[in-house]
Structure formats: structure tokens, C-alpha cells
Design a protein around this motif. Structure first.
Motif, short mmCIF file in Angstrom:
data_model
loop_
_atom_site.label_atom_id
_atom_site.label_comp_id
_atom_site.label_asym_id
_atom_site.label_seq_id
_atom_site.Cartn_x
_atom_site.Cartn_y
_atom_site.Cartn_z
N UNK A 1 0.79 -1.24 0.00
CA UNK A 1 0.00 0.00 0.00
C UNK A 1 0.82 1.28 0.00
N UNK A 2 2.01 1.26 0.60
CA UNK A 2 2.84 2.47 0.61
C UNK A 2 3.58 2.69 -0.70
N UNK A 3 3.45 1.75 -1.62
CA UNK A 3 4.09 1.88 -2.93
C UNK A 3 5.58 1.65 -2.93
N UNK A 4 6.13 1.13 -1.83
CA UNK A 4 7.58 1.04 -1.71
C UNK A 4 8.15 -0.36 -1.96
N UNK A 5 7.29 -1.38 -2.03
CA UNK A 5 7.78 -2.75 -2.18
C UNK A 5 6.98 -3.49 -3.24
N UNK A 6 7.68 -4.14 -4.16
CA UNK A 6 7.05 -5.02 -5.14
C UNK A 6 7.33 -6.46 -4.74
N UNK A 7 6.29 -7.28 -4.73
CA UNK A 7 6.41 -8.71 -4.42
C UNK A 7 6.04 -9.48 -5.67
N UNK A 8 6.86 -10.48 -6.01
CA UNK A 8 6.63 -11.28 -7.21
C UNK A 8 6.65 -12.76 -6.85
N UNK B 1 9.26 -13.26 -3.74
CA UNK B 1 10.46 -12.43 -3.66
C UNK B 1 10.06 -10.96 -3.64
N UNK B 2 10.73 -10.17 -2.82
CA UNK B 2 10.43 -8.74 -2.68
C UNK B 2 11.58 -7.89 -3.18
N UNK B 3 11.22 -6.71 -3.69
CA UNK B 3 12.18 -5.68 -4.09
C UNK B 3 11.73 -4.35 -3.52
N UNK B 4 12.67 -3.50 -3.16
CA UNK B 4 12.36 -2.10 -2.89
C UNK B 4 12.13 -1.40 -4.22
N UNK B 5 11.15 -0.50 -4.25
CA UNK B 5 10.90 0.32 -5.44
C UNK B 5 11.60 1.66 -5.24
N UNK B 6 12.56 1.95 -6.09
CA UNK B 6 13.33 3.19 -5.98
C UNK B 6 12.53 4.37 -6.54
N UNK B 7 13.03 5.56 -6.28
CA UNK B 7 12.33 6.76 -6.71
C UNK B 7 12.10 6.86 -8.21
N UNK B 8 13.01 6.26 -8.99
CA UNK B 8 12.87 6.32 -10.45
C UNK B 8 12.15 5.10 -11.01
N UNK B 9 11.58 4.26 -10.12
CA UNK B 9 10.87 3.07 -10.57
C UNK B 9 11.73 1.83 -10.64
N UNK B 10 13.03 1.97 -10.42
CA UNK B 10 13.91 0.81 -10.41
C UNK B 10 13.66 -0.08 -9.20
N UNK B 11 14.18 -1.30 -9.27
CA UNK B 11 14.03 -2.26 -8.19
C UNK B 11 15.38 -2.58 -7.57
N UNK B 12 15.43 -2.65 -6.23
CA UNK B 12 16.69 -2.94 -5.54
C UNK B 12 16.40 -3.75 -4.28
N UNK B 13 17.46 -4.12 -3.58
CA UNK B 13 17.37 -4.85 -2.31
C UNK B 13 16.49 -6.11 -2.46
N UNK B 14 16.87 -6.94 -3.38
CA UNK B 14 16.13 -8.18 -3.59
C UNK B 14 16.28 -9.11 -2.38
N UNK B 15 15.17 -9.72 -1.94
CA UNK B 15 15.22 -10.68 -0.84
C UNK B 15 14.04 -11.63 -0.93
N UNK B 16 14.15 -12.77 -0.27
CA UNK B 16 13.05 -13.73 -0.20
C UNK B 16 12.04 -13.21 0.81
N UNK C 1 2.17 -14.91 5.74
CA UNK C 1 2.75 -13.66 6.17
C UNK C 1 4.23 -13.62 5.77
N UNK C 2 4.84 -12.45 5.82
CA UNK C 2 6.25 -12.33 5.49
C UNK C 2 7.07 -13.27 6.38
N UNK C 3 7.95 -14.03 5.77
CA UNK C 3 8.71 -15.05 6.48
C UNK C 3 8.23 -16.45 6.17
N UNK C 4 6.99 -16.57 5.64
CA UNK C 4 6.51 -17.86 5.16
C UNK C 4 5.48 -18.55 6.02
#
Length: 295
Positions: A156-163, A172-187, A221-224
Motif C-alpha cells: 500500500x505504501x508503494x515502496x515494495x514489489x512482491x513477485x 520475492x520482494x524488491x524495494x521500489x526506488x524513486x525512479x521506478x527501479x528495483x533494488x534490495x532483492x530478498x526472499x 505472512x512475510x517469512x513464510x
């Protein structure tokens, strides 16, 4: 031992109600303006069904599978033409135009889409990649090495994409950067024996995922940690929260016998829309039109 510290056992139910039958092969459900819209790949149509089960063909797409849908914040519909590697846009007069040409990113085909509050569309597919399509139609790759990319959702905050990584058995989750890029990949969640397909987020921060081979939808929930499982009699391809209060889980399910039998199954129209009451309402993106987009 203080039993109050133990997590409750996850609930398992099989009380899903049939809302609609006779679908060739459904995917990409979205709750929009009081109805559930979905892509019927087998019939090459976009269909909407209301809570009473009354359905309407909204578009004959003439597109080969896969194709998926979502809306821009201004209400215009986007359709991913997966085989053509295009994102199409329906204008206010009903005309379809090219919103983005993804062939310069990859011509290996595309699958799922989710649109954020900035009118950026994230599309996945091809050789395990994610692309971001900006509001002006420009596109670039923002992630790779995804083990069969499938459903996507944004918090909801628009900051994390989950795929959903179907072959990786994980979310898998990514942070959504200010320019729309994805970073900080994690399970985000290791699903152990789960094969996630379509996904959606609820207001408690949990994710529902549809699972074809295991014939179920699962809330984690997050963590599985598994919170709830809805078992059905056929493969679950996608799920979406919606309804008047956002607490109806819509499940798109079809009998599945493998890719070689896809045409035969589509001809038999074994696809259904199932519903079950969920414990928490829709949240995040894809945006249910009952929600107010966060600013």
C-alpha cells in the motif's frame, strides 16, 4: 509453556462458492467498478462478472495467451499482449493503441502486469525478467534471474514489489526506488512445497497466492508462516480480493493437465470463478476500486 505465545494453527477450508462456470482458461483477475474483471485466455476475451454471477464480455481481444490486465490511475485499461511483446491501452473512446513496445527489452514474450500510483506498469515474463513501463511508454529492464515470474503485487505504501517465482517456490520482494527501479532483492516467503501463480495483498500485510498443482490458495505472512489455506478441486491460477467490503477472495480455477493438454482443457471450459470470505480486506496494488490510492 505459555501457550499464549504459540501461533494458531493455519485454517484449512474447502467451502469456496462457485460464482461463474464455463470459462475456457481464466487469469489476471481484478476488482474494478463493482465487478471482477479477468482475462479468459482460452476464449481470447476480457470478461466482467458481478457478485450475483451475471457476466459480460468486455472485449474480444483476438490475442494469443498470455495476456493480462490492469488500469492506469486515470481509468484507462492496459492489456499486456504477451506474444506480441506489447502493452496496449484502451482510450476513452474504446480504441486500442500501443502504450509500450517491449520488444527492445525482450521479444521472448511477457506475462503479468501491475500498475502503481505513479502510472508505472511493471511487466514480467520473457527470460525471467521484470520491466518497468513509465507513464510516457518508455520501458527498461529492472530485474532478472526470476525463476518463472508470475503474479505481482505492490504494498500500500508503494515502496515494495512482491513477485511470485513459480519455479523457485517463493515470493520475492524488491524495494521500489524513486525512479521506478528495483533494488534490495530478498526472499519475502519461502513456500517450501508451494508453486505460486497469481497473488494479492491484504490489509494485514499478508499475501494470498494461487497454486495450480496443489489445487489451493494460501495466505502467508512475510517469512513464510501459513495463515490459511483454501483447498479446491482444480488448479488455482490466480486470486484477487474485492467485493463491497474488499473481503471477498476471488479464485480463478481450472482443471490442469499440462501444457500439452491446454487446448483440450480450454475447449471443455472447466474454468470457474470461486469465492470465499477472507479475514482481511484488499490492500495495495493491483488497486481495488473500492480502495483510495495512497498518496
Amino acid at each position: 509453556m505459555d501457550t499464549s505465545l504459540l501461533s494458531p494453527k493455519p485454517s484449512v477450508s474447502s467451502d469456496a462458492r462457485v460464482l461463474m462456470r464455463g470459462i475456457a482458461m481464466g487469469e489476471s483477475p481484478r476488482w474494478h467498478q463493482g465487478r471482477l474483471w479477468f482475462a479468459d485466455w482460452g476464449a481470447q476475451q476480457i470478461v466482467a462478472v458481478d457478485p450475483a454471477g451475471n457476466s459480460e464480455v468486455m472485449m474480444d481481444t483476438h490475442l494469443d495467451l498470455p495476456f493480462s490486465i490492469d488500469w492506469l490511475p486515470d481509468g484507462r485499461l492496459l492489456v499486456v499482449a504477451g506474444r506480441a511483446s506489447l502493452v496496449l491501452r484502451q482510450e476513452s473512446d474504446g480504441m486500442m493503441v500501443t502504450h509500450a513496445d517491449l520488444r527492445d527489452v525482450s521479444d521472448a514474450g511477457w506475462n503479468e502486469i501491475v500498475v502503481d500510483r505513479h502510472a508505472r506498469a511493471y511487466v514480467n515474463g520473457g527470460p525471467g525478467i521484470i520491466a518497468v513501463v513509465n507513464a510516457d511508454g518508455s520501458a527498461r529492464q529492472v530485474a532478472d534471474n526470476i525463476a518463472f515470474p508470475n503474479g505481482m503485487a505492490i504494498t500500500p505504501d508503494g515502496k515494495t514489489l512482491i513477485i511470485a517465482e513459480s519455479h523457485g517456490k517463493r515470493l520475492t520482494a524488491f524495494d521500489i526506488d524513486g525512479d521506478g527501479g528495483l533494488s534490495h532483492r530478498r526472499v519475502w516467503a519461502d513456500l517450501v512445497d508451494g508453486f505460486p501463480d497469481g497473488i494479492c495483498i491484504d490489509a494485514d500485510g499478508a499475501v494470498w497466492y494461487a497454486d495450480v498443482p496443489n489445487k489451493r490458495c494460501v495466505r502467508v505472512r512475510e517469512g513464510g508462516e501459513v495463515l490459511q489455506t483454501v483447498a479446491v478441486d482444480r488448479g488455482c491460477f490466480a486470486c484477487m480480493l474485492g467485493g463491497a467490503d474488499g473481503k471477498t477472495l476471488f479464485i480463478v480455477a481450472t482443471e490442469w493437465r499440462g501444457m500439452a493438454q491446454m487446448a483440450a482443457v480450454a475447449a471443455e471450459r472447466t474454468g470457474r470463478i470461486l469465492t470465499v470470505l477472507a479475514p482481511a480486506a484488499a490492500a495495495g496494488f493491483p488497486l481495488s476500486t473500492r480502495q483510495v490510492a495512497p498518496t
